[in-house]
Scaffold this active site. Structure first.
Site, PDB file in Angstrom:
ATOM      1  N   SER A 241     107.670-110.602 -10.830  1.00  0.00           N
ATOM      2  CA  SER A 241     109.013-110.131 -11.202  1.00  0.00           C
ATOM      3  C   SER A 241     110.089-110.800 -10.350  1.00  0.00           C
ATOM      4  O   SER A 241     111.126-111.246 -10.869  1.00  0.00           O
ATOM      5  CB  SER A 241     109.113-108.607 -11.105  1.00  0.00           C
ATOM      6  OG  SER A 241     108.648-108.142  -9.865  1.00  0.00           O
ATOM      7  N   HIS A 271     100.472-107.003 -12.951  1.00  0.00           N
ATOM      8  CA  HIS A 271     101.597-106.731 -12.038  1.00  0.00           C
ATOM      9  C   HIS A 271     101.966-105.247 -12.175  1.00  0.00           C
ATOM     10  O   HIS A 271     101.112-104.389 -12.001  1.00  0.00           O
ATOM     11  CB  HIS A 271     102.730-107.708 -12.404  1.00  0.00           C
ATOM     12  CG  HIS A 271     103.868-107.768 -11.425  1.00  0.00           C
ATOM     13  ND1 HIS A 271     103.782-107.354 -10.125  1.00  0.00           N
ATOM     14  CD2 HIS A 271     105.159-108.232 -11.574  1.00  0.00           C
ATOM     15  CE1 HIS A 271     104.948-107.544  -9.512  1.00  0.00           C
ATOM     16  NE2 HIS A 271     105.805-108.062 -10.378  1.00  0.00           N
ATOM     17  N   HIS A 317      94.909-107.891  -4.443  1.00  0.00           N
ATOM     18  CA  HIS A 317      96.286-108.393  -4.329  1.00  0.00           C
ATOM     19  C   HIS A 317      96.252-109.893  -4.076  1.00  0.00           C
ATOM     20  O   HIS A 317      95.326-110.402  -3.438  1.00  0.00           O
ATOM     21  CB  HIS A 317      97.033-107.693  -3.184  1.00  0.00           C
ATOM     22  CG  HIS A 317      98.513-107.801  -3.327  1.00  0.00           C
ATOM     23  ND1 HIS A 317      99.228-108.858  -2.807  1.00  0.00           N
ATOM     24  CD2 HIS A 317      99.413-107.012  -3.964  1.00  0.00           C
ATOM     25  CE1 HIS A 317     100.498-108.697  -3.116  1.00  0.00           C
ATOM     26  NE2 HIS A 317     100.648-107.595  -3.818  1.00  0.00           N
ATOM     27  N   ARG A 326     102.379 -99.454   1.148  1.00  0.00           N
ATOM     28  CA  ARG A 326     103.059 -98.643   0.132  1.00  0.00           C
ATOM     29  C   ARG A 326     102.080 -97.597  -0.412  1.00  0.00           C
ATOM     30  O   ARG A 326     102.472 -96.494  -0.797  1.00  0.00           O
ATOM     31  CB  ARG A 326     103.590 -99.536  -0.999  1.00  0.00           C
ATOM     32  CG  ARG A 326     104.601-100.572  -0.519  1.00  0.00           C
ATOM     33  CD  ARG A 326     104.932-101.576  -1.594  1.00  0.00           C
ATOM     34  NE  ARG A 326     103.774-102.334  -2.029  1.00  0.00           N
ATOM     35  CZ  ARG A 326     103.765-103.191  -3.053  1.00  0.00           C
ATOM     36  NH1 ARG A 326     104.870-103.389  -3.751  1.00  0.00           N
ATOM     37  NH2 ARG A 326     102.670-103.838  -3.371  1.00  0.00           N
ATOM     38  N   ASP A 372     100.018 -99.643  -6.743  1.00  0.00           N
ATOM     39  CA  ASP A 372      99.859 -99.023  -8.057  1.00  0.00           C
ATOM     40  C   ASP A 372      98.679 -98.054  -8.129  1.00  0.00           C
ATOM     41  O   ASP A 372      98.584 -97.278  -9.076  1.00  0.00           O
ATOM     42  CB  ASP A 372      99.701-100.111  -9.128  1.00  0.00           C
ATOM     43  CG  ASP A 372     100.937-100.976  -9.224  1.00  0.00           C
ATOM     44  OD1 ASP A 372     102.045-100.410  -9.216  1.00  0.00           O
ATOM     45  OD2 ASP A 372     100.812-102.206  -9.284  1.00  0.00           O
TER      46      ASP A 372
HETATM   47  N1  HAX Z   1      88.897-105.780 -10.012  1.00  0.00           N
HETATM   48  C1  HAX Z   1      88.024-106.700 -10.451  1.00  0.00           C
HETATM   49  N2  HAX Z   1      88.104-108.022 -10.193  1.00  0.00           N
HETATM   50  C2  HAX Z   1      89.134-108.394  -9.406  1.00  0.00           C
HETATM   51  C3  HAX Z   1      90.062-107.485  -8.865  1.00  0.00           C
HETATM   52  C4  HAX Z   1      89.925-106.127  -9.213  1.00  0.00           C
HETATM   53  N3  HAX Z   1      90.786-105.196  -8.809  1.00  0.00           N
HETATM   54  N4  HAX Z   1      90.955-108.163  -8.124  1.00  0.00           N
HETATM   55  C5  HAX Z   1      90.607-109.465  -8.203  1.00  0.00           C
HETATM   56  N5  HAX Z   1      89.510-109.602  -8.970  1.00  0.00           N
HETATM   57  C6  HAX Z   1      88.863-110.836  -9.410  1.00  0.00           C
HETATM   58  C7  HAX Z   1      89.878-111.700 -10.149  1.00  0.00           C
HETATM   59  O1  HAX Z   1      90.011-111.286 -11.489  1.00  0.00           O
HETATM   60  C8  HAX Z   1      89.281-113.077  -9.974  1.00  0.00           C
HETATM   61  O2  HAX Z   1      88.225-113.204 -10.887  1.00  0.00           O
HETATM   62  P1  HAX Z   1      87.927-114.613 -11.647  1.00  0.00           P
HETATM   63  O3  HAX Z   1      87.536-115.545 -10.541  1.00  0.00           O
HETATM   64  O4  HAX Z   1      86.844-114.271 -12.594  1.00  0.00           O
HETATM   65  O5  HAX Z   1      89.209-115.017 -12.311  1.00  0.00           O
HETATM   66  C9  HAX Z   1      88.681-113.001  -8.573  1.00  0.00           C
HETATM   67  O6  HAX Z   1      88.511-111.605  -8.269  1.00  0.00           O
HETATM   68  C10 HAX Z   1      89.580-113.604  -7.501  1.00  0.00           C
HETATM   69  O7  HAX Z   1      90.848-112.998  -7.573  1.00  0.00           O
HETATM   70  P2  HAX Z   1      91.749-112.843  -6.266  1.00  0.00           P
HETATM   71  O8  HAX Z   1      92.041-114.207  -5.723  1.00  0.00           O
HETATM   72  O9  HAX Z   1      91.175-111.842  -5.344  1.00  0.00           O
HETATM   73  O10 HAX Z   1      93.046-112.162  -6.857  1.00  0.00           O
HETATM   74  P3  HAX Z   1      94.284-112.857  -7.593  1.00  0.00           P
HETATM   75  O11 HAX Z   1      95.255-113.286  -6.537  1.00  0.00           O
HETATM   76  O12 HAX Z   1      93.843-113.862  -8.578  1.00  0.00           O
HETATM   77  O13 HAX Z   1      94.895-111.634  -8.421  1.00  0.00           O
HETATM   78  C11 HAX Z   1      95.526-109.396  -8.763  1.00  0.00           C
HETATM   79  C12 HAX Z   1      95.540-110.574  -7.795  1.00  0.00           C
HETATM   80  C13 HAX Z   1      96.427-108.295  -8.215  1.00  0.00           C
HETATM   81  C14 HAX Z   1      96.111-109.855 -10.102  1.00  0.00           C
HETATM   82  C15 HAX Z   1      94.074-108.888  -8.931  1.00  0.00           C
HETATM   83  O14 HAX Z   1      93.613-108.395  -7.694  1.00  0.00           O
HETATM   84  C16 HAX Z   1      93.930-107.819  -9.992  1.00  0.00           C
HETATM   85  O15 HAX Z   1      93.775-108.155 -11.172  1.00  0.00           O
HETATM   86  N6  HAX Z   1      93.994-106.486  -9.602  1.00  0.00           N
HETATM   87  C17 HAX Z   1      93.957-105.423 -10.572  1.00  0.00           C
HETATM   88  C18 HAX Z   1      95.321-105.249 -11.240  1.00  0.00           C
HETATM   89  C19 HAX Z   1      96.336-104.715 -10.251  1.00  0.00           C
HETATM   90  O16 HAX Z   1      96.107-103.766  -9.538  1.00  0.00           O
HETATM   91  N7  HAX Z   1      97.539-105.319 -10.251  1.00  0.00           N
HETATM   92  C20 HAX Z   1      98.655-104.878  -9.409  1.00  0.00           C
HETATM   93  C21 HAX Z   1      98.836-105.731  -8.169  1.00  0.00           C
HETATM   94  C22 HAX Z   1      99.990-105.298  -7.311  1.00  0.00           C
HETATM   95  C23 HAX Z   1     101.252-105.544  -8.026  1.00  0.00           C
HETATM   96  O17 HAX Z   1     101.680-106.642  -8.311  1.00  0.00           O
HETATM   97  N8  HAX Z   1     101.903-104.501  -8.398  1.00  0.00           N
HETATM   98  O18 HAX Z   1     102.955-104.611  -9.184  1.00  0.00           O
END
Ligand code: HAX
Length: 438
Positions: A241, A271, A317, A326, A372
């Site tokens: 964002s 996000h 994250h 948070r 979240d």
């Molecule tokens: N559950 C399962 N798998 C997860 C995971 C989770 N909570 N978090 C990361 N992974 C996986 C990723 O999908 C990725 O898998 P692939 O290699 O198959 O693509 C792998 O672990 C490596 O990811 P990462 O490097 O640890 O994390 P990223 O930086 O790529 O992504 C995310 C960060 C927040 C998007 C990710 O942790 C996620 O999808 N979390 C769940 C959704 C979530 O809670 N989002 C909110 C985040 C905070 C925010 O922005 N709030 O607004």
């Protein structure tokens, strides 16, 4: 007492000089290299943008203008008899870098009240939308519709010089932030409460007015919304964002375009939408298991989620590597106000078991909860059960940080953002060239 605008104007010139000196004396100094993995991998950790209003440390979490969340809870002004700082004061801090007095914060609130009335055309836009349209889509559309009244766009068209850009940007930012609680509340009341609108109460602060206009006048709920709007306000510049608003704003698009675009990014499930996904996940668990699950059942359910290729919402994250402060701030609020609430017990049980499971699963770099994972349960406790709406609260809050930065971006004359992209063919040619004997 200087107004917020005068205070900001006084900060601007010394800051410009500070940056010009850095660029003149050290502009060529390297601060980062980008690898092929980073180019394909969403630019993780590439230091290539400046964001003044907050900074994120992977282990410690967010600092707003140098202050942690507990420090802010102690330093920022609160209204007498209440438990959490008012976001008006946080905005003053984000914009100026100085901790406001209560008088300063209240003056910001008065300024917002003067600008809060929604124009008739916006109400017509809102009334024309289908009630089953996602609240974030409605929220983004409403902000975009207000672009009609942008002072920045009008002054730009009239031929404003660059040195003046910050001034109408400031005005647009104050105008749009002032209107967000009523926009959010109207969407909520129309989608879920039969359009029984409640007028803003001029005696209430910005956050309490949001609570009031969705029909929830419990003093503890006012405090929850103040806390919520404080802690979601900013998370440095690289998140979707914030980065979106920065990118769009860099084209000299005004605050309405920039904020509306940011909300579209916030609406993604990786996000901001993760807050509604957490609640959906918890409710599905309870439905499937016929009640509050025990830890063993939760473990099984978490594994099922992972094995079906889904993410555990609220965990992981892109930058953080420890429990999000948070999350901790919200957990402390829950421990104080709703320790026995069954959904809070579930959130606490997930916190006990999910990190180990994510570690065993071996993919996520951060197995700890983010902001979240907790927010929805608090809202649910106070009767806001419509979880499709939760990201709108996040959006109202996020506007504070990204709009404060947008004023700074125009004050500092930051240019159009335009990173260089490359093709896979080019990447392969570089690899080949590097493998040639020297
Ligand atoms: N559950 C399962 N798998 C997860 C995971 C989770 N909570 N978090 C990361 N992974 C996986 C990723 O999908 C990725 O898998 P692939 O290699 O198959 O693509 C792998 O672990 C490596 O990811 P990462 O490097 O640890 O994390 P990223 O930086 O790529 O992504 C995310 C960060 C927040 C998007 C990710 O942790 C996620 O999808 N979390 C769940 C959704 C979530 O809670 N989002 C909110 C985040 C905070 C925010 O922005 N709030 O607004």
């Amino acid at each position: 007492m200087a107004t917020l605008k005068e205070k900001f104007a006084g900060k601007m010139v010394p800051m410009r000089e500070r940056i010009q000196k850095i660029l003149k004396e050290n502009g060529e100094m390297k601060i980062a290299d980008c690898t092929i993995a980073q180019a394909y991998g969403g630019m993780r950790s590439v230091k290539s943008m400046v964001w003044e209003v907050s900074a994120l440390d992977p282990n410690e979490g967010i600092r707003f203008r140098g202050f942690t969340i507990p420090e802010l809870q102690a330093k920022l002004p609160k209204l007498p008899g209440t438990g959490e700082p008012i976001p008006e004061g946080l905005f003053y801090l984000l914009l100026t870098g100085d901790v406001p007095t209560l008088e300063d914060a209240l003056a910001v609130g008065e300024e917002w009240k003067k600008r809060a009335k929604l124009p008739d055309y916006l109400i017509k836009v809102l009334e024309s939308l289908p009630v089953d349209m996602h609240p974030m889509t409605q929220f983004s559309l409403a902000i975009l519709a207000l672009q009609k009244d942008s002072k920045f766009a009008a002054r730009y068209r009239a031929g404003m010089p660059k040195i003046e850009y910050w001034d109408p940007m400031y005005e647009d930012v104050m105008d749009v932030i002032a209107k967000l609680p009523e926009i959010a509340a109207r969407i909520y009341m129309r989608c879920y409460k039969g359009a029984k609108y409640i007028a803003p109460d001029p005696k209430l602060d910005w956050a309490a007015n949001l609570a009031h206009q969705i029909g929830n006048d419990k003093p503890d709920f006012y405090d929850l919304i103040r806390l919520y709007l404080d802690i979601h306000s900013d998370h440095e510049g690289g998140n979707v964002s914030a980065h979106t608003s920065h990118l769009v704003g860099s084209a000299l698009s005004d605050a309405y375009y920039s904020l509306s675009a940011a909300m579209d990014g916030l609406a993604g499930p990786l996000h901001g939408l993760a807050n509604q996904e957490v609640l959906r996940w918890i409710m599905d668990t309870m439905k499937d298991l016929g009640g509050v699950p025990n830890e063993e059942q939760l473990k099984k359910y978490l594994w099922n989620t992972l094995n079906s290729g889904k993410v555990i919402p609220g965990y992981g994250h892109a930058v953080l590597r420890k429990t999000d402060p948070r999350y901790v701030a919200q957990r402390e609020f829950a421990l104080k106000h709703l320790p026995d609430y069954d959904l809070f017990q579930i959130v606490s049980s997930i916190y006990k078991v999910a990190p180990d499971i994510l570690l065993q699963h071996g993919k996520a770099k951060n197995p700890w909860p983010n902001v979240d994972a907790h927010s929805g349960v608090l809202l649910m406790y106070y009767g806001v059960t419509e979880y499709d709406f939760y990201t709108v609260f996040f959006g109202v809050s996020r506007a504070l940080g990204i709009m404060a930065q947008l004023i700074w971006s125009r004050a500092l004359g930051l240019p159009l953002e335009r990173p260089k992209s490359v093709t896979t063919e080019w990447v392969e040619s570089q690899i080949k060239a590097a493998a040639q004997p020297k």
